[in-house]
Design an enzyme around this catalytic site. Structure first.
Site, PDB file in Angstrom:
ATOM      1  N   SER A  25     -10.681  -8.460  21.478  1.00 25.55           N
ATOM      2  CA  SER A  25     -11.630  -8.201  20.395  1.00 25.55           C
ATOM      3  C   SER A  25     -11.901  -9.481  19.574  1.00 25.55           C
ATOM      4  CB  SER A  25     -11.055  -7.070  19.533  1.00 25.55           C
ATOM      5  OG  SER A  25     -11.899  -6.771  18.487  1.00 25.55           O
TER       6      SER A  25
ATOM      7  N   LEU B 102       0.844  -1.208   0.000  1.00 24.13           N
ATOM      8  CA  LEU B 102       0.000   0.000   0.000  1.00 24.13           C
ATOM      9  C   LEU B 102       0.880   1.260   0.000  1.00 24.13           C
ATOM     10  CD1 LEU B 102      -2.891  -0.991   2.442  1.00 24.13           C
ATOM     11  CD2 LEU B 102      -2.709  -1.350  -0.017  1.00 24.13           C
TER      12      LEU B 102
ATOM     13  N   GLU C 154     -19.994   5.482  14.590  1.00 20.96           N
ATOM     14  CA  GLU C 154     -20.976   4.398  14.759  1.00 20.96           C
ATOM     15  C   GLU C 154     -20.392   3.253  15.575  1.00 20.96           C
ATOM     16  OE1 GLU C 154     -23.447   0.877  13.340  1.00 20.96           O
ATOM     17  OE2 GLU C 154     -21.298   1.178  13.363  1.00 20.96           O
TER      18      GLU C 154
ATOM     19  N   ARG D 164      -6.391  -0.180   6.211  1.00 18.77           N
ATOM     20  CA  ARG D 164      -7.470   0.689   5.740  1.00 18.77           C
ATOM     21  C   ARG D 164      -6.878   1.806   4.883  1.00 18.77           C
ATOM     22  NH1 ARG D 164     -10.886   2.245  10.655  1.00 18.77           N
ATOM     23  NH2 ARG D 164     -11.669   0.123  10.438  1.00 18.77           N
TER      24      ARG D 164
ATOM     25  N   GLU E 268      -7.586  -8.251   5.847  1.00 20.35           N
ATOM     26  CA  GLU E 268      -8.715  -7.481   5.321  1.00 20.35           C
ATOM     27  C   GLU E 268      -8.264  -6.061   4.971  1.00 20.35           C
ATOM     28  OE1 GLU E 268     -13.181  -7.394   6.612  1.00 20.35           O
ATOM     29  OE2 GLU E 268     -12.175  -5.754   7.649  1.00 20.35           O
TER      30      GLU E 268
HETATM   31  P1  0O2 Z   1     -12.957  -3.605  14.330  1.00 23.34           P
HETATM   32  O1  0O2 Z   1     -12.687  -3.064  15.688  1.00 23.34           O
HETATM   33  O2  0O2 Z   1     -13.076  -2.519  13.286  1.00 23.34           O
HETATM   34  O3  0O2 Z   1     -12.018  -4.691  13.941  1.00 23.34           O
HETATM   35  P2  0O2 Z   1     -19.599 -10.438   7.095  1.00 23.34           P
HETATM   36  O4  0O2 Z   1     -20.788  -9.643   7.553  1.00 23.34           O
HETATM   37  O5  0O2 Z   1     -18.768 -11.036   8.192  1.00 23.34           O
HETATM   38  O6  0O2 Z   1     -19.920 -11.453   6.041  1.00 23.34           O
HETATM   39  P3  0O2 Z   1     -17.989  -8.092   6.760  1.00 23.34           P
HETATM   40  O7  0O2 Z   1     -19.014  -7.007   6.995  1.00 23.34           O
HETATM   41  O8  0O2 Z   1     -16.936  -7.761   5.754  1.00 23.34           O
HETATM   42  O9  0O2 Z   1     -18.654  -9.426   6.287  1.00 23.34           O
HETATM   43  O10 0O2 Z   1     -17.304  -8.499   8.078  1.00 23.34           O
HETATM   44  P4  0O2 Z   1     -17.557  -8.026   9.527  1.00 23.34           P
HETATM   45  O11 0O2 Z   1     -16.751  -8.996  10.317  1.00 23.34           O
HETATM   46  O12 0O2 Z   1     -18.995  -7.847   9.834  1.00 23.34           O
HETATM   47  O13 0O2 Z   1     -16.897  -6.602   9.583  1.00 23.34           O
HETATM   48  C1  0O2 Z   1     -15.547  -6.470   9.367  1.00 23.34           C
HETATM   49  C2  0O2 Z   1     -15.176  -5.088   9.796  1.00 23.34           C
HETATM   50  O14 0O2 Z   1     -15.861  -4.137   8.943  1.00 23.34           O
HETATM   51  C3  0O2 Z   1     -15.618  -4.714  11.204  1.00 23.34           C
HETATM   52  O15 0O2 Z   1     -14.703  -5.147  12.151  1.00 23.34           O
HETATM   53  C4  0O2 Z   1     -15.662  -3.201  11.080  1.00 23.34           C
HETATM   54  O16 0O2 Z   1     -14.353  -2.656  11.061  1.00 23.34           O
HETATM   55  C5  0O2 Z   1     -16.267  -3.006   9.704  1.00 23.34           C
HETATM   56  N1  0O2 Z   1     -17.747  -2.974   9.735  1.00 23.34           N
HETATM   57  C6  0O2 Z   1     -18.593  -3.856   9.194  1.00 23.34           C
HETATM   58  N2  0O2 Z   1     -19.868  -3.495   9.384  1.00 23.34           N
HETATM   59  C7  0O2 Z   1     -19.836  -2.325  10.073  1.00 23.34           C
HETATM   60  C8  0O2 Z   1     -20.862  -1.437  10.572  1.00 23.34           C
HETATM   61  O17 0O2 Z   1     -22.072  -1.633  10.418  1.00 23.34           O
HETATM   62  N3  0O2 Z   1     -20.404  -0.334  11.250  1.00 23.34           N
HETATM   63  C9  0O2 Z   1     -19.081  -0.062  11.445  1.00 23.34           C
HETATM   64  N4  0O2 Z   1     -18.744   1.041  12.107  1.00 23.34           N
HETATM   65  N5  0O2 Z   1     -18.101  -0.892  10.981  1.00 23.34           N
HETATM   66  C10 0O2 Z   1     -18.470  -2.005  10.309  1.00 23.34           C
HETATM   67  P5  0O2 Z   1     -15.152  -5.318  13.681  1.00 23.34           P
HETATM   68  O18 0O2 Z   1     -14.709  -6.647  14.133  1.00 23.34           O
HETATM   69  O19 0O2 Z   1     -16.600  -5.003  13.859  1.00 23.34           O
HETATM   70  O20 0O2 Z   1     -14.395  -4.207  14.477  1.00 23.34           O
END
Ligand code: 0O2
Length: 212
Positions: free
Chosen positions: A62, A34, A167, A90, A152
């Protein structure tokens, strides 16, 4: 019946520590790629679409919380089998349009094998969350042999990032159960954020046209 533990036992924590070495090395490789992409843009004559790059390793606490929430065993093996965001990077970019361009470049990178791709930019989550997620498998190589782990990569604008951080904080405060009036407010702000992204891009395009 005793409920399944929502934290790692001493032995599992030590197993997790051993496994995380590979994730840290994989994340370092992604960070390098990156940074190189950022260098490429900086050397060009067009404005750099990358605002900044961040990365983090998920804490053991976590990881345990996420596994427990999904009803999965809180073990090192379970984390490796089920979680794809233990290592995460990110990219914060200027405009929503930049997201697809950056994703295309990353997807063509021969050191990054794309496992999943989720476009929450054009298809936001019910919460209002917008971001582009790529899970890539990375092989640190050398002493690690051919073992690979997922990393990721989230790509989003500064406005999307600001919204997601807020959020996330609200979600954490209410332990995932945000009261409806606040969820509605957050969804409305997500729409406003999207509108702001579009308007800023329009200004950017207009200025480009004037300078052409
Ligand atoms: P942290 O502290 O950021 O690591 P999946 O739903 O599992 O099939 P997804 O959405 O890619 O696919 O995976 P997941 O595990 O739901 O979300 C991965 C990360 O994306 C989260 O990590 C958040 O960083 C972000 N994310 C996903 N959905 C949301 C949301 O609705 N709001 C916010 N603020 N962030 C989101 P973690 O583990 O939640 O937390």
């Amino acid at each position: 019946m005793t409920p399944a533990p929502d934290h790692f036992t001493g032995e599992e924590l030590s197993q997790l520590g051993n496994r995380l070495v590979l994730y840290r090395c994989a994340l370092r490789l992604v960070e390098t790629q990156l940074t190189n992409l950022n260098e490429f843009y900086l050397a060009g004559s067009d404005p750099n679409p990358i605002e900044h790059i961040k990365s983090r390793m998920k804490s053991a606490e976590s990881i345990a919380h996420k596994l427990a929430l999904r009803g999965l065993p809180v073990t090192a093996e379970s984390a490796a089998d089920h979680l794809t965001d233990i290592a995460g990077a990110r990219i914060i970019c200027c405009y929503a349009k930049d997201i697809a361009d950056i994703a295309t470049i990353l997807k063509s990178h021969r050191d990054l094998t794309v496992v999943t791709e989720k476009d929450y930019v054009t298809h936001p989550k019910p919460s209002g969350y917008r971001s582009y997620h790529l899970v890539v498998r990375v092989t640190p190589d050398g002493a690690f042999g051919d073992r690979s782990v997922p990393v990721e990569i989230q790509i989003r604008t500064a406005a999307m990032d600001f919204w997601a951080s807020l959020e996330h904080r609200v979600r954490y405060k209410y332990d995932g159960d945000i009261p409806e009036h606040l969820s509605a407010e957050l969804r409305a702000s997500a729409e406003k954020t999207h509108e702001l992204d579009n308007r800023l891009y329009l200004i950017h395009e207009l200025v480009d046209l004037i300078n052409a």
